[in-house]
Design a protein around this motif. Sequence first.
Motif, PDB file in Angstrom:
ATOM      1  N   GLY A 172       0.812  -1.207   0.000  1.00  0.00           N
ATOM      2  CA  GLY A 172       0.000   0.000   0.000  1.00  0.00           C
ATOM      3  C   GLY A 172       0.844   1.256   0.000  1.00  0.00           C
ATOM      4  N   GLN A 200      -4.620   0.630  -0.567  1.00  0.00           N
ATOM      5  CA  GLN A 200      -3.947  -0.658  -0.584  1.00  0.00           C
ATOM      6  C   GLN A 200      -3.809  -1.113  -2.034  1.00  0.00           C
ATOM      7  OE1 GLN A 200      -5.693  -3.644   1.903  1.00  0.00           O
ATOM      8  NE2 GLN A 200      -4.193  -5.208   1.383  1.00  0.00           N
ATOM      9  N   SER A 203      -4.144  -6.480  -2.342  1.00  0.00           N
ATOM     10  CA  SER A 203      -4.843  -7.030  -1.187  1.00  0.00           C
ATOM     11  C   SER A 203      -4.198  -8.343  -0.746  1.00  0.00           C
ATOM     12  CB  SER A 203      -6.314  -7.266  -1.521  1.00  0.00           C
ATOM     13  OG  SER A 203      -6.430  -8.226  -2.556  1.00  0.00           O
ATOM     14  N   ARG A 208      -9.689  -5.496  -1.149  1.00  0.00           N
ATOM     15  CA  ARG A 208      -8.753  -4.519  -0.579  1.00  0.00           C
ATOM     16  C   ARG A 208      -9.331  -3.921   0.690  1.00  0.00           C
ATOM     17  NH1 ARG A 208      -7.821  -3.810  -6.164  1.00  0.00           N
ATOM     18  NH2 ARG A 208      -5.598  -3.860  -6.709  1.00  0.00           N
ATOM     19  N   LEU A 211      -7.399   1.799   4.505  1.00  0.00           N
ATOM     20  CA  LEU A 211      -6.339   2.129   5.455  1.00  0.00           C
ATOM     21  C   LEU A 211      -6.951   2.855   6.655  1.00  0.00           C
ATOM     22  CD1 LEU A 211      -3.420   3.285   3.128  1.00  0.00           C
ATOM     23  CD2 LEU A 211      -3.971   1.003   3.980  1.00  0.00           C
TER      24      LEU A 211
END
Length: 315
Positions: A172, A200, A203, A208, A211
């Motif tokens: 990420g 991200q 994944s 995904r 954050l």
Amino acid sequence: MTEYNLDIKLTIMITIILSFFIVSSDINVGTTGFNFLKITPTAKEAAMANVGIGAEPTGLSGLGFLFNPATHINKKIISAGYIDYLADINVGVIGYFLPSPLSFLNSGGISITYLNSGKIKRTDIAGNELGTFSVSYLNFNINGNRAITSNLNIGSSLKILYGAIDSFLGYGLAADLGVRYRPNIKDLSFGIAIKNLGYQLKSFDVDRDKLPLDIGIGVGYHLNDNINLALDIHKPIDNIFVLNLGVEGWVNQYVALRGGYNSLGKDYRGDGLANITSGFTLGLGIKYLKYQLDYSFTPMGNLGRLHHISFNLSL
């Protein structure tokens, strides 16, 4: 327009915008990934209940940009920290902060924060052991800040994130944005910070994760030459409002005592003493010439307790 009026107008405008985002955030957004970014890796700030958005740096704290990327320190400092975390998890950080050789920046720093779980037993649904696996995370942080006026600093940090859960890998990118303002009131400072704004890229599995975005405001005040107070209020995307209060008192030029309260402590309350102490933090700092050693103790109810230790060297 005078420099003072420009500072006031910029600060008011930014505060209004960020306050809107804080108030409008939904506490039921859901879970997030890369949650190790929420862990405070430095002992000084951990001892003061994780404050660091508005308070000016004191002593030899070289990793203040982890809390507000607008933090400016006019010296070279090497910092390292370690946490004996819950469930035998290890967390550490190492960083370097220095005045910038670039004309458009005043100072900046780099740091690497890691988490390693050690070996975890792997079992099937029946509880049969199938060997072990591990979890690890890494955050490589590059920071820079600039003075817009004599009272107003801005800064940003770029984070390169890596995670491994068994054989599953994730990557990420994220950014921190910060403002620190010192009004024409002696010993008072304000700060605003947006942390973990990013995406991200890969994944761990199919979906995904978001954050752990966090938006906060803070204030710091030097009560006198020996006592420093700090207050942070911030809103994580996946939790309720968080209040952090911290105090630092220098007994003399060598020793500092620290304490604080984190409102998230109520989530870890247990029975008896675990209920009373949860949310409170304590710590100690020892500074001699160009060296500083910091320690903090964080009770987390029935989950256990955390021990942080940090070392700073001024070059």
